[in-house]
Design a protein around this motif. Structure first.
Motif, PDB file in Angstrom:
ATOM      1  N   UNK A  16       0.773  -1.234   0.000  1.00 17.63           N
ATOM      2  CA  UNK A  16       0.000   0.000   0.000  1.00 17.63           C
ATOM      3  C   UNK A  16       0.802   1.281   0.000  1.00 17.63           C
ATOM      4  N   UNK A  17       2.138   1.192  -0.072  1.00 15.70           N
ATOM      5  CA  UNK A  17       2.984   2.388  -0.110  1.00 15.70           C
ATOM      6  C   UNK A  17       3.729   2.417  -1.445  1.00 15.70           C
ATOM      7  N   UNK A  18       3.139   3.090  -2.394  1.00 17.12           N
ATOM      8  CA  UNK A  18       3.674   3.085  -3.760  1.00 17.12           C
ATOM      9  C   UNK A  18       4.636   4.258  -3.975  1.00 17.12           C
ATOM     10  N   UNK A  19       5.934   3.967  -3.829  1.00 15.48           N
ATOM     11  CA  UNK A  19       6.969   4.969  -4.071  1.00 15.48           C
ATOM     12  C   UNK A  19       7.640   4.783  -5.435  1.00 15.48           C
ATOM     13  N   UNK A  20       7.014   4.003  -6.296  1.00 15.34           N
ATOM     14  CA  UNK A  20       7.660   3.694  -7.573  1.00 15.34           C
ATOM     15  C   UNK A  20       7.786   4.890  -8.497  1.00 15.34           C
ATOM     16  N   UNK A  21       7.107   5.990  -8.178  1.00 16.48           N
ATOM     17  CA  UNK A  21       7.279   7.195  -8.990  1.00 16.48           C
ATOM     18  C   UNK A  21       8.719   7.702  -8.939  1.00 16.48           C
ATOM     19  N   UNK A  22       9.449   7.327  -7.894  1.00 17.56           N
ATOM     20  CA  UNK A  22      10.842   7.749  -7.764  1.00 17.56           C
ATOM     21  C   UNK A  22      11.733   7.118  -8.827  1.00 17.56           C
ATOM     22  N   UNK A  23      11.254   6.061  -9.449  1.00 15.89           N
ATOM     23  CA  UNK A  23      12.028   5.404 -10.515  1.00 15.89           C
ATOM     24  C   UNK A  23      11.785   6.046 -11.873  1.00 15.89           C
ATOM     25  N   UNK A  24      10.763   6.866 -11.967  1.00 19.03           N
ATOM     26  CA  UNK A  24      10.368   7.483 -13.240  1.00 19.03           C
ATOM     27  C   UNK A  24      10.769   8.959 -13.237  1.00 19.03           C
ATOM     28  N   UNK A  25      11.693   9.336 -14.112  1.00 20.87           N
ATOM     29  CA  UNK A  25      12.184  10.715 -14.151  1.00 20.87           C
ATOM     30  C   UNK A  25      11.061  11.701 -14.431  1.00 20.87           C
ATOM     31  N   UNK A  26      10.021  11.282 -15.130  1.00 22.81           N
ATOM     32  CA  UNK A  26       8.904  12.165 -15.461  1.00 22.81           C
ATOM     33  C   UNK A  26       8.214  12.667 -14.196  1.00 22.81           C
ATOM     34  N   UNK A  27       8.126  11.827 -13.171  1.00 22.05           N
ATOM     35  CA  UNK A  27       7.520  12.215 -11.893  1.00 22.05           C
ATOM     36  C   UNK A  27       8.566  12.593 -10.854  1.00 22.05           C
ATOM     37  N   UNK A  28       9.719  11.922 -10.888  1.00 23.31           N
ATOM     38  CA  UNK A  28      10.738  12.166  -9.865  1.00 23.31           C
ATOM     39  C   UNK A  28      11.316  13.573  -9.954  1.00 23.31           C
ATOM     40  N   UNK A  29      11.608  14.041 -11.161  1.00 27.29           N
ATOM     41  CA  UNK A  29      12.234  15.360 -11.317  1.00 27.29           C
ATOM     42  C   UNK A  29      11.330  16.494 -10.828  1.00 27.29           C
ATOM     43  N   UNK A  30      10.042  16.523 -11.179  1.00 30.09           N
ATOM     44  CA  UNK A  30       9.168  17.567 -10.616  1.00 30.09           C
ATOM     45  C   UNK A  30       9.065  17.495  -9.092  1.00 30.09           C
ATOM     46  N   UNK A  31       9.069  16.270  -8.550  1.00 30.18           N
ATOM     47  CA  UNK A  31       8.992  16.126  -7.099  1.00 30.18           C
ATOM     48  C   UNK A  31      10.226  16.727  -6.428  1.00 30.18           C
ATOM     49  N   UNK A  32      11.402  16.432  -6.954  1.00 32.20           N
ATOM     50  CA  UNK A  32      12.638  16.983  -6.399  1.00 32.20           C
ATOM     51  C   UNK A  32      12.694  18.502  -6.592  1.00 32.20           C
ATOM     52  N   UNK A  33      12.178  18.976  -7.726  1.00 32.86           N
ATOM     53  CA  UNK A  33      12.116  20.415  -7.955  1.00 32.86           C
ATOM     54  C   UNK A  33      11.174  21.074  -6.941  1.00 32.86           C
ATOM     55  N   UNK A  34      10.043  20.424  -6.662  1.00 29.95           N
ATOM     56  CA  UNK A  34       9.117  20.947  -5.669  1.00 29.95           C
ATOM     57  C   UNK A  34       9.737  21.003  -4.291  1.00 29.95           C
ATOM     58  N   UNK A  35      10.557  20.015  -3.970  1.00 29.20           N
ATOM     59  CA  UNK A  35      11.266  20.024  -2.691  1.00 29.20           C
ATOM     60  C   UNK A  35      12.184  21.240  -2.601  1.00 29.20           C
ATOM     61  N   UNK A  36      12.909  21.519  -3.691  1.00 27.79           N
ATOM     62  CA  UNK A  36      13.816  22.667  -3.712  1.00 27.79           C
ATOM     63  C   UNK A  36      13.039  23.984  -3.622  1.00 27.79           C
ATOM     64  N   UNK A  37      11.890  24.048  -4.298  1.00 36.05           N
ATOM     65  CA  UNK A  37      11.065  25.262  -4.255  1.00 36.05           C
ATOM     66  C   UNK A  37      10.560  25.512  -2.835  1.00 36.05           C
ATOM     67  N   UNK A  38      10.153  24.457  -2.142  1.00 33.70           N
ATOM     68  CA  UNK A  38       9.681  24.605  -0.765  1.00 33.70           C
ATOM     69  C   UNK A  38      10.779  25.162   0.134  1.00 33.70           C
TER      70      UNK A  38
END
Length: 247
Positions: A16-38
């Motif tokens: 029930x904990x789906x972290x597989x988006x971290x393997x996909x650059x299409x989702x991982x890069x925006x997430x990391x960018x959002x972390x930097x923006x925060x």
């Protein structure tokens, strides 16, 4: 290594904990960018709120009645209205009026959503900083002020060399608490589509339906930052403590 990571993430997804988006650059890069923006929002508003707090304190202590009254009115209005309402008013009303006025002069509005987030959060928390500092100044012993006056120190010198250092030490626990609240309030940036970690997570879970996993990451992110601010504040309290002062 990659195989082990894939297996670990697949096992977590099975539970029930789906972290597989971290393997996909299409989702991982925006997430990391959002972390930097925060982090960028938090750092900018920390500095902005400190400046706003001192400015409001100085205005509220001004000898000019109109300036002191204006500062007091702004502080009360800011403290008594929700942050998200202030953000919407600034972005959806003030920003729109500026845009319309500039369009009449064939110019483009230079103020982006990020600007309004930093401005509103800085002013909002600055009002709380000003109140915390006011309490700190009220706690400075009258004998200390009298001693400074007897040494011939003028009002400005007394403020910066005597009153402010002592008031800051007294107000520091409240200021640190305000800073913790500011870290959490930074997540409101997503309300006007600023691409912080919360906004990017919403974009990801609408596609992947992994709300629980992303919410845990958001909680860990803000929990770690608030803990860092709190620990830093405790260190500052011990570092700036004056033995015997206030006892």
């Amino acid at each position: 290594m990659n195989g082990s990571l894939h297996a670990l993430l697949n096992t977590a997804a099975h539970h029930g904990l789906d972290f597989r988006f971290l393997l996909d650059a299409y989702d991982r890069d925006p997430f990391l960018h959002g972390l930097a923006v925060s982090i960028e929002i938090i750092v900018a508003t920390m500095l902005g709120s400190a400046v706003a707090g001192i400015a409001l304190l100085l205005a509220s202590r001004s000898r000019h009645a109109w300036m002191a009254a204006s500062a007091r009115a702004f502080i009360e209005l800011t403290r008594c209205t929700p942050t998200v309402v202030q953000l919407y008013c600034a972005f959806l009303v003030v920003n729109m009026l500026i845009t319309q006025w500039l369009q009449q002069h064939h110019a483009e509005n230079p103020f982006r959503p990020m600007f309004w987030v930093v401005l509103v959060l800085s002013l909002h928390q600055g009002a709380f900083h000003a109140e915390a500092l006011r309490a700190g100044f009220d706690a400075v012993p009258a004998q200390t002020i009298e001693g400074a006056e007897s040494l011939g120190l003028d009002r400005r010198t007394r403020f910066w060399r005597i009153e402010m250092p002592l008031a800051l030490r007294t107000a520091l626990p409240t200021l640190i608490n305000n800073a913790v609240e500011l870290v959490k309030a930074s997540s409101l940036a997503s309300a006007i589509a600023v691409g912080d970690i919360t906004y990017q997570s919403i974009m990801i879970w609408t596609q992947r339906d992994n709300v629980l996993a992303l919410m845990l990451l958001i909680l860990l992110f803000y929990g770690a930052l608030t803990l860092l601010v709190s620990r830093t504040g405790r260190w500052l309290e011990h570092r700036l403590w004056i033995p015997g002062y206030g006892t």
